[in-house]
Design an enzyme around this catalytic site. Structure first.
Site, PDB file in Angstrom:
ATOM      1  N   LYS A  45       0.859  -1.189   0.000  1.00 58.67           N
ATOM      2  CA  LYS A  45       0.000   0.000   0.000  1.00 58.67           C
ATOM      3  C   LYS A  45       0.909   1.257   0.000  1.00 58.67           C
ATOM      4  CE  LYS A  45      -3.567   2.714   0.763  1.00 58.67           C
ATOM      5  NZ  LYS A  45      -4.564   2.998  -0.267  1.00 58.67           N
ATOM      6  N   ASN A 131       3.825   5.832  -7.455  1.00 55.78           N
ATOM      7  CA  ASN A 131       2.383   6.005  -7.644  1.00 55.78           C
ATOM      8  C   ASN A 131       2.122   7.386  -8.242  1.00 55.78           C
ATOM      9  OD1 ASN A 131      -0.325   6.486  -7.409  1.00 55.78           O
ATOM     10  ND2 ASN A 131      -0.528   5.629  -5.344  1.00 55.78           N
ATOM     11  N   CYS A 134      -2.973   8.067  -8.400  1.00 55.17           N
ATOM     12  CA  CYS A 134      -4.168   8.246  -7.572  1.00 55.17           C
ATOM     13  C   CYS A 134      -4.955   9.472  -8.034  1.00 55.17           C
ATOM     14  CB  CYS A 134      -3.765   8.395  -6.104  1.00 55.17           C
ATOM     15  SG  CYS A 134      -5.195   8.592  -5.035  1.00 55.17           S
ATOM     16  N   LYS A 172       3.799   3.662 -11.949  1.00 50.56           N
ATOM     17  CA  LYS A 172       2.383   3.302 -12.071  1.00 50.56           C
ATOM     18  C   LYS A 172       1.632   4.450 -12.716  1.00 50.56           C
ATOM     19  CE  LYS A 172      -1.504   1.286  -9.632  1.00 50.56           C
ATOM     20  NZ  LYS A 172      -1.935   0.617  -8.406  1.00 50.56           N
ATOM     21  N   ASN A 199      -3.939   2.585 -12.890  1.00 49.73           N
ATOM     22  CA  ASN A 199      -4.477   2.970 -11.594  1.00 49.73           C
ATOM     23  C   ASN A 199      -5.971   3.225 -11.816  1.00 49.73           C
ATOM     24  OD1 ASN A 199      -4.826   4.052  -8.910  1.00 49.73           O
ATOM     25  ND2 ASN A 199      -2.615   4.426  -8.895  1.00 49.73           N
ATOM     26  N   THR A 200      -6.655   3.793 -10.863  1.00 53.22           N
ATOM     27  CA  THR A 200      -8.112   3.901 -10.973  1.00 53.22           C
ATOM     28  C   THR A 200      -8.535   5.079 -11.849  1.00 53.22           C
ATOM     29  OG1 THR A 200      -8.130   5.189  -8.960  1.00 53.22           O
ATOM     30  CG2 THR A 200      -8.502   2.827  -8.726  1.00 53.22           C
ATOM     31  N   CYS A 351     -32.266  -7.802 -32.922  1.00 46.64           N
ATOM     32  CA  CYS A 351     -32.012  -7.475 -34.327  1.00 46.64           C
ATOM     33  C   CYS A 351     -33.074  -6.491 -34.828  1.00 46.64           C
ATOM     34  CB  CYS A 351     -31.998  -8.727 -35.190  1.00 46.64           C
ATOM     35  SG  CYS A 351     -31.502  -8.395 -36.890  1.00 46.64           S
ATOM     36  N   CYS A 379     -23.327  -8.558 -37.514  1.00 48.40           N
ATOM     37  CA  CYS A 379     -22.834  -7.628 -36.486  1.00 48.40           C
ATOM     38  C   CYS A 379     -22.531  -8.285 -35.137  1.00 48.40           C
ATOM     39  CB  CYS A 379     -23.837  -6.503 -36.289  1.00 48.40           C
ATOM     40  SG  CYS A 379     -25.352  -7.022 -35.463  1.00 48.40           S
TER      41      CYS A 379
HETATM   42  C1  FMN Z   1      -9.605   1.057  -1.891  1.00 41.52           C
HETATM   43  C2  FMN Z   1      -8.505   1.199  -2.884  1.00 41.52           C
HETATM   44  C3  FMN Z   1      -7.322   1.803  -2.510  1.00 41.52           C
HETATM   45  C4  FMN Z   1      -6.284   1.946  -3.404  1.00 41.52           C
HETATM   46  N1  FMN Z   1      -5.135   2.495  -3.002  1.00 41.52           N
HETATM   47  C5  FMN Z   1      -4.083   2.586  -3.850  1.00 41.52           C
HETATM   48  C6  FMN Z   1      -2.835   3.056  -3.426  1.00 41.52           C
HETATM   49  O1  FMN Z   1      -2.654   3.412  -2.280  1.00 41.52           O
HETATM   50  N2  FMN Z   1      -1.843   3.121  -4.317  1.00 41.52           N
HETATM   51  C7  FMN Z   1      -1.966   2.725  -5.614  1.00 41.52           C
HETATM   52  O2  FMN Z   1      -1.018   2.776  -6.391  1.00 41.52           O
HETATM   53  N3  FMN Z   1      -3.145   2.243  -6.057  1.00 41.52           N
HETATM   54  C8  FMN Z   1      -4.191   2.165  -5.204  1.00 41.52           C
HETATM   55  N4  FMN Z   1      -5.377   1.628  -5.646  1.00 41.52           N
HETATM   56  C9  FMN Z   1      -5.500   1.204  -7.049  1.00 41.52           C
HETATM   57  C10 FMN Z   1      -5.213  -0.295  -7.218  1.00 41.52           C
HETATM   58  O3  FMN Z   1      -3.894  -0.613  -6.849  1.00 41.52           O
HETATM   59  C11 FMN Z   1      -5.417  -0.758  -8.680  1.00 41.52           C
HETATM   60  O4  FMN Z   1      -4.541  -0.046  -9.520  1.00 41.52           O
HETATM   61  C12 FMN Z   1      -6.825  -0.526  -9.166  1.00 41.52           C
HETATM   62  O5  FMN Z   1      -7.748  -0.788  -8.134  1.00 41.52           O
HETATM   63  C13 FMN Z   1      -7.171  -1.395 -10.389  1.00 41.52           C
HETATM   64  O6  FMN Z   1      -7.086  -2.772 -10.124  1.00 41.52           O
HETATM   65  P1  FMN Z   1      -8.395  -3.698  -9.764  1.00 41.52           P
HETATM   66  O7  FMN Z   1      -9.358  -3.530 -10.859  1.00 41.52           O
HETATM   67  O8  FMN Z   1      -7.810  -5.079  -9.631  1.00 41.52           O
HETATM   68  O9  FMN Z   1      -8.900  -3.193  -8.462  1.00 41.52           O
HETATM   69  C14 FMN Z   1      -6.423   1.490  -4.742  1.00 41.52           C
HETATM   70  C15 FMN Z   1      -7.628   0.873  -5.108  1.00 41.52           C
HETATM   71  C16 FMN Z   1      -8.630   0.713  -4.199  1.00 41.52           C
HETATM   72  C17 FMN Z   1      -9.915   0.037  -4.600  1.00 41.52           C
HETATM   73  S1  SF4 Z   2     -25.731 -10.568 -36.823  1.00 41.82           S
HETATM   74 FE1  SF4 Z   2     -26.716  -8.573 -36.488  1.00 41.82          FE
HETATM   75  S2  SF4 Z   2     -27.780  -8.186 -38.410  1.00 41.82           S
HETATM   76 FE2  SF4 Z   2     -27.304 -10.385 -38.431  1.00 41.82          FE
HETATM   77  S3  SF4 Z   2     -29.096 -11.369 -37.580  1.00 41.82           S
HETATM   78 FE3  SF4 Z   2     -27.685 -11.001 -35.861  1.00 41.82          FE
HETATM   79  S4  SF4 Z   2     -28.363  -9.013 -35.021  1.00 41.82           S
HETATM   80 FE4  SF4 Z   2     -29.263  -9.182 -37.083  1.00 41.82          FE
END
Ligand code: FMN
Ligand code: SF4
Ligand code: FAD
Ligand code: SF4
Ligand code: SF4
Lengths: 423, 438
Positions: A45, A131, A134, A172, A199-200, A351, A379
């Site tokens: 952390k 870091n 953030c 990061k 990061n987030t 569709c 599609c």
């Molecule tokens: C509660 C929380 C606290 C975090 N604190 C930090 C931090 O202190 N330093 C940091 O680099 N990233 C921090 N992050 C970001 C995470 O390290 C990570 O980059 C981000 O959550 C994406 O990964 P995930 O989708 O697996 O959560 C934090 C994320 C969360 C949810």
């Molecule tokens: S691929 Fe797209 S266009 Fe073709 S039937 Fe499915 S939804 Fe319709």
């Protein structure tokens, strides 16, 4: 038996699964339990001048039947004293010499960086993670994403860190930028041994619609937080791949963002990650999720004949190209397997209302809707909504045209097939 | 409250719900499993065509009021239907999940969740239409008439329901198995339906006796026949009048409305293989009778009662005696029934000579069908009766001008949901008739 050991810019771990710098890596007790559970590494952390957190700090994006597919937080870096953290890092590294321990750092002045890096290196840690990501609170104080969004500042601080550190330095990166490349290149110019991302993402997770206050609600107010968890995976993978495919970059990547199981990890690795970091999934379900991640990756490597991670890293990158290089003459149509179809008509309404009006009601005595292949543009929408695995096949049509991308059409005058569904 | 107060000690009160109530968590989880099909097979299987995917989605999003509105808009008796419908053979039976061999969506339980909420919250969705000055007489206060009257009120027509019994609600109050719904809930539903205002209910009035059709025609602009079916059909074998031998529907009505003691009944035999017989065996078990046997002339496959009900009865300890009929009843020293004399049948249901046997029984319930009440209207010119059923066009109009019919008296005895659908359709036909469209 495939070799899962991983090396990210000189940071080695028995497997590529690391705890991201976040609450699960907040203390020695947690990190040691995570190593016991099988995690290969942990990014501690983030350390800096200890802060004070607000009480209410997390929020979740849930949809019916699936809780917290997205997660957000407004907490800051560590609120524990530096002495305690360093002592626990030292103890942990001593007890777990094979696992990677990376110290995440965020301070302001050059002197502070020098100080904290020295103390971090003294713990015996395997690497540092700067870091610069953030997106809440710390950036208001000129740190975190405020650094990550300015390539010049990023490069400068990175170069200080590399100068003061005798162990590898990862930067990061923040996803809160319009193009990740200049930021990755800035870290490279600063001398970083690798980058971690993402990061987030800046977010408002939800609004309390009765109180009319955004969440997480701190008494009567809130602030934007950082978004993470499964929902951010597509955004994170794009950013990882955008760096991995660029000739000028070529640094090791530690992939992060929405990784919740071995499949996600495989995808990140195929897009160029040397290791993967996980935060939210562990916060929601505990360290034990790593068992399945390791087994799943191992089995995947076995079935695809990858002896080690290097053989696999970035394997999907050559196939990530520009739209202009895609074959416009490649044609698919939806084909419904009548033996599997359950007659829910989800394909038909999708569709009809959302695509090209070419799935028609089942004839009397049948429950299987009928695709008008002459009108189907291929599609994929119907296949996406169909609840039965394998029921709708997007089958390739041999239309007799030689491949022709937009670029080939413009540059070489190649022939494009007639458009479908463009009445 | 139009209904007479119910006896709190009535025998049915010992039963618990066979299908329990959902908590919010359970309902939300189940609702979120629904695939939200288009042209959904479950909707097609519902006689009232409730927009099931729509009401379920609204549960998942927490829009319970909208969910209840969707249900009641299609079927004002959605609360009782949620409990008493044989969903296994209707909507749930046709849920696409069955084809995936995944448990189908519990539509009935979700419908109960939404409608119970609406009742508890006192939500009301419908207002009476602008008064048209026309009035309609409805025979019987059962599901068919209630659904019809409510729909008529939405269109502004006045309604008077004539009910011969002191209780209202028809078989929902006097017939359905208490582990599905008890009489108090049926009474709640009547109050809910009457909440729209402008529906007069007169109880204790037997049309044809206390009041004639002629009088109804003089008082009202149209007549809806919703009198259901008549008393239990009799076996016509010796000993049938012994105390302890009873019609099943008659017995069930007593159980649902009054206290009752089955002390001294160790063995019960229920004669028949339909749904009333299946209810009766489960009810006898539930009231504490140790040995309950269903006596049926065919075999298991030929039984007209639902397989899922028989499966439940077996689990509850009921036994069956297939391919046998009762040919007489024996009396004990106390003058009450003590046994059933049975004749074994062959595959073609012919008696096998010499194969008779006796089963002990201190209670015998005869569940071989209900008689038809169409005789009541047979003398009215223009009304056609076929196999005891009042004949109508698809919307419910009989051959006699101004006379309409729906429910058991029209369909020969189906389910509450059919009565609800037919009552509503007839109201639309009556409206067209009263406003000059028919
Ligand atoms: C509660 C929380 C606290 C975090 N604190 C930090 C931090 O202190 N330093 C940091 O680099 N990233 C921090 N992050 C970001 C995470 O390290 C990570 O980059 C981000 O959550 C994406 O990964 P995930 O989708 O697996 O959560 C934090 C994320 C969360 C949810
Ligand atoms: S691929 Fe797209 S266009 Fe073709 S039937 Fe499915 S939804 Fe319709
Ligand atoms: C034992 C039993 C269990 C059942 N269980 C279920 C179940 O679990 N689920 C389900 O969906 N269905 C069940 N049914 C069927 C269901 O109850 C009927 O299909 C439904 O009630 C029919 O409604 P109705 O309005 O046509 O008739 P009824 O409910 O029979 O109502 C007719 C009303 O008319 C009154 N009446 C009759 N003649 C006159 C007259 N001359 N003047 C005034 N009033 C008169 C009667 O007293 C009665 O109240 C069951 C039926 C029985 C017999
Ligand atoms: S969505 Fe799939 S299962 Fe449903 S009707 Fe279409 S093809 Fe059949
Ligand atoms: S068939 Fe089943 S899954 Fe489809 S809408 Fe009806 S209840 Fe939902």
């Amino acid at each position: 038996m495939p070799d899962l050991s991983s090396n990210t810019g000189g940071i080695r771990s028995p497997n590529p699964f690391w705890l991201a710098s976040a609450p699960p890596a907040n203390s020695g007790g947690q990190v040691q339990r995570a190593f016991d559970a099988g995690w290969g590494g942990a990014v501690w952390k983030t350390l800096g001048q200890p802060i004070q957190n607000v009480s209410s700090r997390f929020g979740a994006h849930s949809v019916a039947g699936a809780k917290a597919i997205g997660f957000n937080n407004i907490e800051l870096i560590t609120d524990r004293s530096l002495e305690t953290n360093f002592r626990e890092i030292y103890d942990t590294k001593k007890k777990y010499p094979k696992n990677a321990v990376i110290v995440s750092l965020m301070v302001e002045t050059r002197e502070e960086w020098r100080d904290i890096i020295k103390r971090s290196v003294d713990t015996g840690a395997d690497g540092l993670e700067l870091n610069f990501g953030c997106p809440h609170g710390m950036c208001e104080r000129g740190m975190g994403s405020a650094v990550g969004q300015e390539p010049k500042v990023n490069q400068e601080i990175t170069s200080w860190a590399v100068e003061y550190s005798s162990i590898p330095v990862l930067v990061k990166l923040t996803p809160n930028v319009s193009d990740i490349l200049p930021h990755g290149l800035a870290a490279k110019r600063g001398g970083a041994h690798g980058v971690s991302l993402i990061n987030t993402i800046k977010s408002i997770i939800s609004v309390d619609i009765d109180r009319m206050v955004p969440n997480p609600r701190v008494d009567g107010m809130s602030t934007n937080g950082g978004y993470c968890g499964q929902a951010v995976k597509p955004i994170a993978m794009h950013m990882v791949a955008a760096l991995a495919r660029d000739e000028r970059f070529r640094l090791p990547i530690s992939g992060i963002g929405g990784i919740s199981n071995w499949r996600d990890a495989v995808e990140f690795i195929l897009l160029g990650s040397s290791s993967v970091q996980v935060c939210t999934e562990v916060m929601l379900r505990g360290f034990r999720v790593v068992e399945d991640m390791i087994e799943g990756l191992e089995e995947y490597m076995r079935t695809h004949g990858f002896a080690n991670l290097d053989a696999m890293i970035g394997r999907a990158i050559p196939k990530y190209s520009e739209w202009g290089n895609l074959d416009l003459n490649y044609e698919t149509v939806a084909k419904i397997d009548p033996a599997l179809c359950i007659g829910c008509n989800k394909c038909m309404i999708a569709c009809e209302d959302g695509a090209h009006q070419c799935i028609h009601p089942a004839p009397a005595g049948s429950r299987v809707p009928v695709v008008d292949e002459a009108e189907c543009v291929g599609c994929n929408l119907c296949q996406i909504v169909c609840p039965v695995e394998g029921c709708i096949d997007m089958a390739q049509v041999d239309n007799g045209f030689t491949p022709a991308s937009w670029n080939q059409f413009v540059e070489e005058g190649r022939v494009l097939r007639p458009k479908k569904g463009a009445h | 409250m139009v209904s007479t107060p119910l006896d709190p000690n009535r025998a049915e009160s010992v039963f618990a719900d066979f299908k329990g109530e959902y908590t919010t968590e359970q309902a939300t989880l189940e609702a979120s499993r629904c695939l939200y099909c288009s042209d959904a097979p479950c909707v097609k299987a519902c006689p009232t065509h409730i927009d099931i995917p729509q009401f379920i989605r609204k549960i998942a999003t927490g829009n319970l009021k909208g969910s209840a509105r969707t249900i009641f808009d299609a079927n004002i008796l959605g609360m009782s239907c949620a409990r008493v419908c044989p969903v296994e053979t209707l909507c749930v039976g046709d849920c696409v999940y069955n084809l995936l061999h995944v448990p189908p969506i519990q539509i009935g339980k979700l419908q109960r969740y939404a409608t119970d909420h609406a009742y508890a919250e006192g939500w009301r969705f419908f207002e009476a239409g602008v008064d048209t000055g026309k009035t309609v007489a409805l025979l019987g206060a059962g599901p068919a008439s209630l659904a019809c009257a409510h729909e008529l009120r939405r269109r502004g027509h006045g309604c008077t329901v004539y009910e011969k019994r002191p209780v209202v609600g028809g078989l929902n109050s006097t017939g359905v198995a208490p582990y599905k719904m008890k009489a108090d809930r049926a009474a709640d539903e009547v109050d809910w339906v009457l909440g729209i205002g402008g529906i007069d209910v007169v109880t204790g009035v037997n049309v044809g006796e206390q009041v004639s059709f002629k009088e109804l025609e003089a008082r009202h602009d149209a007549v809806f026949l919703g009198m259901g079916l008549g008393p239990d059909t009799r076996l016509r074998v010796p000993g049938e009048d012994l105390p302890g031998v009873r019609g099943a529907v008659d017995f069930i009505e007593e159980m649902k409305l009054t206290p009752m003691s089955l002390a001294g009944v160790k063995h019960a035999v229920v004669i028949g293989g339909g749904n009333t017989a299946l209810d009766a065996v489960r009810e006898a078990r539930g009231l504490g009778v140790g040995h309950v046997v269903m006596l049926y002339r065919g075999d298991e496959a030929a039984m007209s009662g639902y397989a899922h009900e028989w499966a439940a009865a077996k689990v509850e300890g009921v036994r069956a005696e297939w391919r046998a009929v009762a040919i007489g009843f024996e009396a004990g020293a106390d003058g009450r029934v003590s046994g059933v004399l049975c004749q074994r049948l062959d595959e073609r249901r012919h008696p096998i000579a010499g194969e008779t046997f006796t089963m002990s029984a201190e209670l015998v319930l005869v569940a071989i069908g209900q008689s038809k009440l169409a005789g009541l209207v047979q003398s009215l010119g223009g009304i056609e009766v076929h196999h005891g059923r009042v004949v109508t066009d698809e919307r419910g109009a009989t051959g006699r001008k101004g006379y309409f019919a729906g429910g058991d008296c029209r369909n020969g005895g189906k389910e509450v949901v059919n009565a609800a659908a037919e009552g509503k359709a007839a109201a639309q036909a009556i409206h067209a008739y009263l406003t000059g469209g028919l």
